[in-house]
Design a protein around this motif. Structure first.
Motif, mmCIF file in Angstrom:
data_model
loop_
_atom_site.group_PDB
_atom_site.id
_atom_site.type_symbol
_atom_site.label_atom_id
_atom_site.label_comp_id
_atom_site.label_asym_id
_atom_site.label_seq_id
_atom_site.Cartn_x
_atom_site.Cartn_y
_atom_site.Cartn_z
ATOM 1 N N HIS A 247 0.844 -1.281 -0.054
ATOM 2 C CA HIS A 247 -0.037 -0.140 0.088
ATOM 3 C C HIS A 247 0.786 1.337 0.101
ATOM 4 C CE1 HIS A 247 -3.387 -2.802 0.845
ATOM 5 N NE2 HIS A 247 -4.291 -2.087 0.891
ATOM 6 N N THR A 248 1.977 1.357 0.420
ATOM 7 C CA THR A 248 2.645 2.492 0.592
ATOM 8 C C THR A 248 3.276 3.026 -0.832
ATOM 9 O OG1 THR A 248 3.905 1.734 2.887
ATOM 10 C CG2 THR A 248 4.977 3.452 1.466
ATOM 11 N N LYS A 329 7.248 3.403 7.632
ATOM 12 C CA LYS A 329 7.059 1.961 8.217
ATOM 13 C C LYS A 329 6.359 0.936 6.961
ATOM 14 C CE LYS A 329 4.226 1.841 11.713
ATOM 15 N NZ LYS A 329 2.936 1.916 12.731
ATOM 16 N N PHE A 330 7.511 0.355 6.491
ATOM 17 C CA PHE A 330 7.246 -0.423 5.317
ATOM 18 C C PHE A 330 7.243 -1.842 5.632
ATOM 19 C CE2 PHE A 330 8.205 -1.807 0.889
ATOM 20 C CZ PHE A 330 7.989 -0.505 0.207
ATOM 21 N N ILE A 331 6.302 -2.519 4.717
ATOM 22 C CA ILE A 331 5.988 -3.905 4.903
ATOM 23 C C ILE A 331 6.698 -4.810 4.100
ATOM 24 C CG2 ILE A 331 4.356 -5.533 5.456
ATOM 25 C CD1 ILE A 331 3.962 -3.188 7.463
ATOM 26 N N LYS A 335 9.047 -14.300 4.186
ATOM 27 C CA LYS A 335 8.927 -15.561 3.194
ATOM 28 C C LYS A 335 7.483 -15.386 2.760
ATOM 29 C CE LYS A 335 7.783 -18.645 6.956
ATOM 30 N NZ LYS A 335 8.083 -19.706 7.812
ATOM 31 N N VAL A 336 7.103 -16.150 1.799
ATOM 32 C CA VAL A 336 5.651 -16.218 1.311
ATOM 33 C C VAL A 336 4.773 -16.936 2.744
ATOM 34 C CG1 VAL A 336 3.899 -17.267 -0.080
ATOM 35 C CG2 VAL A 336 6.162 -16.671 -0.926
ATOM 36 N N GLY A 337 3.599 -16.002 3.138
ATOM 37 C CA GLY A 337 2.861 -16.242 4.118
ATOM 38 C C GLY A 337 3.440 -15.557 5.467
ATOM 39 N N LYS A 338 4.475 -14.753 5.386
ATOM 40 C CA LYS A 338 5.061 -14.060 6.518
ATOM 41 C C LYS A 338 5.504 -12.977 6.223
ATOM 42 C CE LYS A 338 6.799 -13.741 10.990
ATOM 43 N NZ LYS A 338 5.943 -13.499 12.140
ATOM 44 N N ALA A 339 4.824 -11.735 6.639
ATOM 45 C CA ALA A 339 5.385 -10.284 6.616
ATOM 46 C C ALA A 339 5.805 -9.840 7.875
ATOM 47 C CB ALA A 339 4.054 -9.655 6.281
ATOM 48 N N ILE A 340 6.696 -8.893 7.686
ATOM 49 C CA ILE A 340 7.298 -8.156 9.025
ATOM 50 C C ILE A 340 7.161 -6.589 8.652
ATOM 51 C CG2 ILE A 340 8.906 -9.960 9.662
ATOM 52 C CD1 ILE A 340 11.146 -8.280 7.866
ATOM 53 N N ILE A 341 7.126 -5.914 9.671
ATOM 54 C CA ILE A 341 7.038 -4.480 9.822
ATOM 55 C C ILE A 341 8.687 -3.854 9.906
ATOM 56 C CG2 ILE A 341 6.299 -2.459 10.868
ATOM 57 C CD1 ILE A 341 3.942 -4.202 12.094
ATOM 58 N N ASP A 342 8.907 -2.865 8.817
ATOM 59 C CA ASP A 342 10.490 -2.582 8.843
ATOM 60 C C ASP A 342 10.431 -0.964 9.061
ATOM 61 O OD1 ASP A 342 13.010 -1.791 8.069
ATOM 62 O OD2 ASP A 342 13.390 -4.003 8.096
ATOM 63 N N THR A 343 11.223 -0.396 9.745
ATOM 64 C CA THR A 343 11.335 1.065 9.672
ATOM 65 C C THR A 343 12.672 1.402 9.121
ATOM 66 O OG1 THR A 343 11.857 1.245 12.073
ATOM 67 C CG2 THR A 343 9.411 1.537 11.428
#
Length: 366
Positions: A247-248, A329-331, A335-343
């Protein structure tokens, strides 16, 4: 066969999401709200008004005190405070009070505007979501996020206001909106459940053919994954941010293209760019990245775009509401099926993602 999910907060039921294949069951679902003594306002846009308002009015008119319809011009350009003001005036003229209800009949724009009007009119009245696009059915109608755009800032003004009911008629989808919604459906598999991602690919033919059982299962599964996230984080203080995967950059493209592209189409582009950054950070393998990118194509979703200025996209991202201080705040995908929040994603990394999906005339002539 109809299905149902219940959204909970603090282990208490808040509202149900009901999945049907017509509007016939809507009155019985509304009986719990004693609508016989209420005025109901169906808020919709000019396109959906022509398609479904009369049908919904017909099933409700003998069940309530009065039902009226407010329609505004369709499209993202109407998603602003001027439209909300028009809704306020309409409700005041029709003497709506706190016991009455609003109904959001339409896609994400209608749902967001109606929800915000409901959250703020008389300091809050009840509303019901009746999403008619796949994107709204699997995403924007669930979770209580409402809001409007302000100048160039998307969804900058808003409130959390939970619907009393989400009533999904899965037969209300036109072609382009249907495939645009697949951008959000694919997102759930990528961020939350690799098995669902594989299910989408395995059922590609049935999804194209709009097999009703497959379609209903797909919508229910998508809403289930969103339910798991929003119940843990109803006001987006933490994990709910993973729903912003794609979305960003997607929002910035949406604005730069003056909303010529649908939201789900822009989300698909943003997902490709975010997956590319994930690959370059060695979170994904090259093979995983290219499979993710290419799997949007069978669902008529774009993976490249021309006629944009990458520098403008970067500038628009800097004004996004997800920017906290100087940190975006970037997503990303671990891996496929696992997202993380990264700044820690840098502007250079974001630009590399934009360049990956940007198809210029120079590229064409090479």
């Amino acid at each position: 066969m109809s299905q149902r999910l219940t959204i909970n907060q603090n282990n208490k039921p808040i509202y149900d999401i009901v999945f049907e294949q017509d509007f016939a069951a809507l009155p019985s679902e509304l009986e719990q709200f004693q609508i016989a003594d209420k005025k109901l306002c169906i808020i919709t846009d000019s396109k959906v008004n022509h398609l479904y308002s009369e049908e919904v009015c017909d099933v409700l008119k003998d069940k309530c005190k009065e039902v009226v319809v407010f329609s505004f011009p369709d499209g993202e350009k109407s998603k602003n405070l001027d439209t909300v003001k028009d809704i306020y005036e309409f409700l005041i003229q029709h003497k709506f009070d706190r016991k009455d209800m609003l109904f959001a009949l339409g896609g994400g724009v209608v749902g967001d505007i109606t929800g915000f009007a409901a959250a703020t009119y008389l300091r809050g009245i009840d509303f019901v979501q009746i999403p008619t696009t796949l994107l709204a059915q699997v995403d924007s109608s669930v979770g209580g996020k409402t809001g409007v755009d302000f100048d160039q800032y998307k969804n900058m003004v808003g409130a959390f206001h939970m619907p009393r009911l989400v009533y999904t008629n899965v037969k209300t989808l036109d072609d382009r909106q249907y495939y645009a919604g697949m951008g959000e459906v694919m997102k759930y598999g990528l961020i939350k459940n690799a098995s669902f991602y594989e299910w989408i690919l395995d059922n590609m033919y049935e999804i194209h053919e709009r097999d009703m059982d497959t379609l209903e299962d797909m919508v229910v599964k998508s809403c289930t994954y969103k339910k798991l996230v929003v119940e843990k984080d109803p006001t987006e203080k933490g994990e709910r941010a993973i729903l912003n995967f794609g979305h960003t950059i997607g929002h910035a493209i949406e604005k730069a293209k003056n909303f010529e592209l649908l939201h789900g189409e822009c989300v698909a582009l943003g997902c490709v760019a975010a997956a590319f950054i994930s690959w370059k950070r060695e979170l994904l393998s090259m093979e995983e990245y290219y499979e993710i990118r290419d799997m949007f194509v069978p669902f008529n979703l774009p993976i490249t775009i021309d006629d944009i200025d990458p520098n403008e996209i970067l500038r628009l991202i800097a004004s996004d509401k997800k920017v906290e201080g100087d940190k975006i705040k970037f997503i990303l995908l671990k891996k496929v099926g696992k997202a993380i929040i990264d700044t820690s994603v840098t502007k250079d990394e974001i630009m590399s993602g934009i360049q990956e999906i940007y198809f210029s005339e120079e590229d064409e002539h090479e």
